[in-house]
Design an enzyme around this catalytic site. Structure first.
Site, PDB file in Angstrom:
ATOM      1  CG  LEU A 137       9.053   4.533  -9.496  1.00 14.62           C
ATOM      2  CD1 LEU A 137       8.986   4.845 -10.983  1.00 14.62           C
ATOM      3  CD2 LEU A 137       8.411   5.667  -8.717  1.00 14.62           C
ATOM      4  CG  HIS A 150      11.844  -3.772  -0.829  1.00 13.56           C
ATOM      5  ND1 HIS A 150      10.563  -4.161  -0.503  1.00 13.56           N
ATOM      6  CD2 HIS A 150      11.904  -2.436  -0.631  1.00 13.56           C
ATOM      7  CE1 HIS A 150       9.876  -3.094  -0.142  1.00 13.56           C
ATOM      8  NE2 HIS A 150      10.663  -2.031  -0.217  1.00 13.56           N
ATOM      9  CD  GLU A 182      11.868   0.324   3.114  1.00 10.63           C
ATOM     10  OE1 GLU A 182      11.494   1.395   2.651  1.00 10.63           O
ATOM     11  OE2 GLU A 182      11.714  -0.758   2.520  1.00 10.63           O
TER      12      GLU A 182
HETATM   13  O1  LIG Z   1       8.894  -0.166   1.031  1.00  8.95           O
HETATM   14  C1  LIG Z   1       9.091   1.034   0.976  1.00  8.95           C
HETATM   15  C2  LIG Z   1      10.102   1.633   0.089  1.00  8.95           C
HETATM   16  O2  LIG Z   1      10.931   0.675  -0.453  1.00  8.95           O
HETATM   17  C3  LIG Z   1       8.283   1.967   1.780  1.00  8.95           C
HETATM   18  O3  LIG Z   1       7.046   2.058   1.188  1.00  8.95           O
HETATM   19  P1  LIG Z   1       6.035   3.183   1.674  1.00  8.95           P
HETATM   20  O4  LIG Z   1       6.730   4.507   1.492  1.00  8.95           O
HETATM   21  O5  LIG Z   1       4.849   3.006   0.761  1.00  8.95           O
HETATM   22  O6  LIG Z   1       5.736   2.898   3.106  1.00  8.95           O
END
Ligand SMILES: O=C(CO)COP(=O)(O)O
Length: 227
Positions: free
Chosen positions: A15, A98, A146
């Site tokens: 979130l 993250h 990511e």
């Molecule tokens: O950083 C994210 C989830 O931790 C990915 O974000 P988005 O789904 O907004 O690209």
């Protein structure tokens, strides 16, 4: 102590600190997540802001993660969050490292170990194949790949860079066969989730497509529709 686990496939919704995630907004998304998880049988977990961990855990039957915790023991620190605080609030695990809250490799190791000691779930975020390999050796439950340049965008990593997903799965398995990989960045549809799973990951870590949606339930239904 029994280790918390989550059945695959997993949709983990971060979130973040979006305005839409504050207070009632977090409850609205949690309500939708619970409904779609019940309908579909797919595991949907949320990582809300700290103050929403306890209320969401209390009101809804979905796994709750922290977005971060500090690699410290309880004591004379101010404005920080030790693991015991998120555990007591009801979190089953935490994101670590993250892209929007990077840690040193030593702190990542401390946090993975601390969660393991408490029987909680660790999900370490990584930006590329080399980082995936490095953090997988620490033995977290999940590594979420990511690419930072795709976070928050409309093009998913599953479409833009499938090689980074397959490369991460291979690197993680080589480093530690028990580590599960999640796909993240720009994930917005059932097709993205299906591609992520077809490429060997056990699910997705996502944020904006659900958090910023007018109808988070409709987006979640679409996300799980091809599983
Ligand atoms: O950083 C994210 C989830 O931790 C990915 O974000 P988005 O789904 O907004 O690209």
């Amino acid at each position: 102590m029994a280790h918390h686990t989550i059945k695959s496939p997993v949709v983990l919704v971060n979130l973040k600190c979006y305005q839409e995630s504050v207070g009632h907004g977090a409850h609205r998304i949690a309500q939708a997540a619970q409904e779609v998880a019940e309908e579909s049988g797919v595991s949907i977990a949320l990582a809300p802001m700290y103050m929403d961990i306890h209320p969401i855990k209390h009101h809804f039957g979905i796994p709750v993660f922290a977005q971060h915790f500090d690699p410290i023991s309880p004591g004379a620190h101010t404005g920080r969050i030790p693991l015991t605080a998120i555990k007591t609030a009801g979190a089953v695990g935490s994101l670590i490292n993250h892209s929007e809250y990077r840690l040193s490799i030593a702190d990542i190791e401390t946090n993975v170990q601390a969660l393991r000691n408490e029987g909680m779930i660790s999900c370490v975020c990584s930006n590329n194949v080399a980082t995936t390999s490095a953090v997988a050796t620490l033995g977290p439950d999940y590594v979420a790949i990511e690419p930072p340049e795709l976070i928050g965008g409309k093009i998913s990593v599953a479409e833009a860079n499938p090689e980074i997903i397959t490369g991460s799965v291979q690197a993680a398995l080589k480093a530690n066969p028990d580590v599960k990989v999640l796909t993240g960045a720009g994930i917005h549809s059932g097709k993205c989730v299906k591609t992520a799973v077809d490429l060997g990951t056990v699910g997705v870590l996502l944020a904006s497509s659900v958090v910023k949606a007018e109808d988070p339930g409709a987006v979640l239904r679409d996300l799980v529709s091809l599983l």
